[in-house]
Every structure is written in structure tokens, then in C-alpha cells.
Write an enzyme that holds these catalytic residues in place. Structure first.
Site, short mmCIF file in Angstrom:
data_model
loop_
_atom_site.label_atom_id
_atom_site.label_comp_id
_atom_site.label_asym_id
_atom_site.label_seq_id
_atom_site.Cartn_x
_atom_site.Cartn_y
_atom_site.Cartn_z
N THR A 1 0.82 -1.22 0.00
CA THR A 1 0.00 0.00 0.00
C THR A 1 0.85 1.26 0.00
O THR A 1 0.33 2.35 0.24
CB THR A 1 -0.96 0.00 1.21
N LEU B 1 3.69 4.11 1.14
CA LEU B 1 4.02 4.73 2.43
C LEU B 1 2.81 5.45 3.00
O LEU B 1 2.71 6.67 2.99
CB LEU B 1 5.20 5.71 2.27
N HIS B 2 1.86 4.66 3.52
CA HIS B 2 0.72 5.25 4.22
C HIS B 2 1.16 5.54 5.65
O HIS B 2 2.35 5.48 5.97
CB HIS B 2 -0.51 4.34 4.12
N LEU B 3 0.24 5.84 6.55
CA LEU B 3 0.58 6.37 7.87
C LEU B 3 1.52 5.48 8.69
O LEU B 3 2.51 5.95 9.24
CB LEU B 3 -0.69 6.66 8.66
#
Length: 87
Positions: A12, A14-16
Site C-alpha cells: 500500500t 508509504l501510508h501512515l
């Protein structure tokens, strides 16, 4: 200054959570740590800056470390990214 290109393997991007993990690693070092992607440059010690770069799976970023512990910082960041940043 030392630099190295590395590909993001997180499905996914570099999400949170992975962005936070990247920042935690970067904060352990005194060196200035940035990365570039395309025409953008982001501060690796700022979660908002990392999230704002909108890095997706398969994207290649160039890490740039400049300071007293630049070699160690670069090695730790590359290892963290290549291991999936905790995911």
C-alpha cells in the site's frame, strides 16, 4: 553526503504506519535525511512530509543523508525499507 536509491515494497506504499516507522528510524540520527521522488523532495524525519510525497508500491526513492552519522543512517533506512517498514 551519501545517497542510495531504494524501491518501496509495501503493497500500500508509504501510508501512515510505514511512514511513521520510517520517521522513527530517521529520528535516531543527527544527520539531515531527505529523499527525492520525481521532482519532489521530502524530509524523512517528518511524517507529514513523507505522507505528502504520495509514495506507492514499486516507486523508487533516492535517500540522501548528510551529517556526522550519515553512513549509519543510510544503512538503517535502507534496511528498514527493504524489510517492509514493519508490515
Amino acid at each position: 553526503m551519501v545517497t542510495r536509491k531504494v524501491s518501496i515494497i509495501n503493497p500500500t506504499g508509504l501510508h501512515l504506519r510505514p511512514a511513521g516507522n520510517l520517521c522513527k528510524v530517521a529520528m535516531n540520527y543527527k544527520s539531515h535525511i531527505n529523499f527525492s521522488y520525481g521532482d519532489n523532495t521530502a524530509n524523512a524525519k517528518s511524517v507529514l512530509s513523507v505522507l505528502g510525497a504520495c509514495i506507492k508500491c514499486g516507486d523508487e526513492i533516492e535517500l540522501k543523508c548528510d551529517g556526522p552519522d550519515e553512513e549509519e543512517a543510510l544503512a538503517a533506512l535502507v534496511e528498514a525499507i527493504e524489510s517492509g517498514l514493519g508490515e
